[in-house]
Design an enzyme around this catalytic site. Sequence first.
Site, PDB file in Angstrom:
ATOM      1  N   GLY A  75       0.802  -1.164  -0.018  1.00  0.00           N
ATOM      2  CA  GLY A  75      -0.086   0.041  -0.077  1.00  0.00           C
ATOM      3  C   GLY A  75       0.860   1.265  -0.131  1.00  0.00           C
ATOM      4  CG  LEU A  76       1.967   3.017   2.959  1.00  0.00           C
ATOM      5  CD1 LEU A  76       3.384   2.916   3.548  1.00  0.00           C
ATOM      6  CD2 LEU A  76       1.104   4.109   3.786  1.00  0.00           C
ATOM      7  CB  CYS A  77       0.888   3.409  -3.826  1.00  0.00           C
ATOM      8  SG  CYS A  77       0.051   1.919  -3.912  1.00  0.00           S
ATOM      9  N   GLY A  78      -1.229   6.183  -2.298  1.00  0.00           N
ATOM     10  CA  GLY A  78      -2.417   7.044  -2.910  1.00  0.00           C
ATOM     11  C   GLY A  78      -3.590   5.961  -3.338  1.00  0.00           C
TER      12      GLY A  78
END
Length: 288
Positions: free
Chosen positions: A87-90
Site C-alpha cells: 500500500g501507501l501509494c495513494g
Amino acid sequence: MANLKDIKKRISSVKSTQQITKAMKMVAAARFRKAQAAIMAARPYAAKMQQVLASLALREDPAVHPLLQKHERRGRALVLVVSSDRGLCGGFNLNVAKSTAQLVTDNRDGFDSYELLVIGRKGREQLKMRGLIADKVYEDITADATYATAALIGQEVVEGYEQGRFDAVYLVYNAFYSAIRQEVSIDRLLPITPAEADDQTPPVQPLYEPARGEVLASILPKHVEVQIYRALLESAASEHGARMSAMDSSSKNAGEMIDNLTLQYNRVRQAVITTELVEIISGAASVQ
C-alpha cells in the site's frame, strides 16, 4: 491546553514519521526509474504486435484459430485485475478496484457472470470492500514482474478461453503516463479485436511461412502473454510513481504539521513564562 511535554513529544513523533516518508520516497524514486525504463522498452514491441494481430484478425477467417473466434453465448467473462501487493501509494489500488466493480456492475456486454483473477494482495482487499470476491489471487509477483510469470498467466488465460470456460477476457490495470499521472485502462484481451476496415486501403492477404496453422498457433498465444507482461510493467511503473507522489505529499504535510506544532509550542512556553513572571511580581508586591 496541551502542556509543553506533550507538544514536544508530538513534534518528535511527526519528525520521525517525516524521516520515514522521505526515505520511502527515495526508494520509490529509485525503483520508479528502473520500472519506467522497462515499460518504455517494452511498449513498442507490444504495440506493434497488437497492431499486427488486429490487422490479422480483420483479414483471417475466425475459424482458423480459437483465439480469433468470438463466442456467440454470453456466459462467463474473465477479468484480470492488476494491482499491487503493498500500500501507501495513494489511490492506485482504489481506482483499479472501482473500475473493476463498475465493469462488473454495469455489465454492458450482458454476461451471465464474471470471474475475477487478481494480481496483487491490495486489489483483493479493495474488491472485497466492494462486495466482490476474487476467484483467484496471485501475490508477491508485482515487485519484480518477469515475462516468464506473465507467460504462465497467459497460458492459463488462453487455455480457459480455448476450452470455453470464458467467453471473453478483460484486462484492468493502471496505464503509466508520468510519475504524477496514472489512469485505469480496461482492455479486451480476448477475443482479439479486429482492426477497423479502411476502404481506401485494399486488403492484403498475408503470406505465412512455414504454414498458417503453425504461425497462428505460435503468435496468437504469445500476443496474450506480451499484453499481460506489458500490463504488469505499466502497473509497476504507475505504482512506484504513485507511491513517490504520495510520500512526497506526506513529507510536505508532516513539515507543515511540525511548523504548526512548533508555533503552538512557542506560544504555550511564552504563556507559561508570562504566568511565572506575573506570579513573581505579584509575590514581591505582596511582600512589600
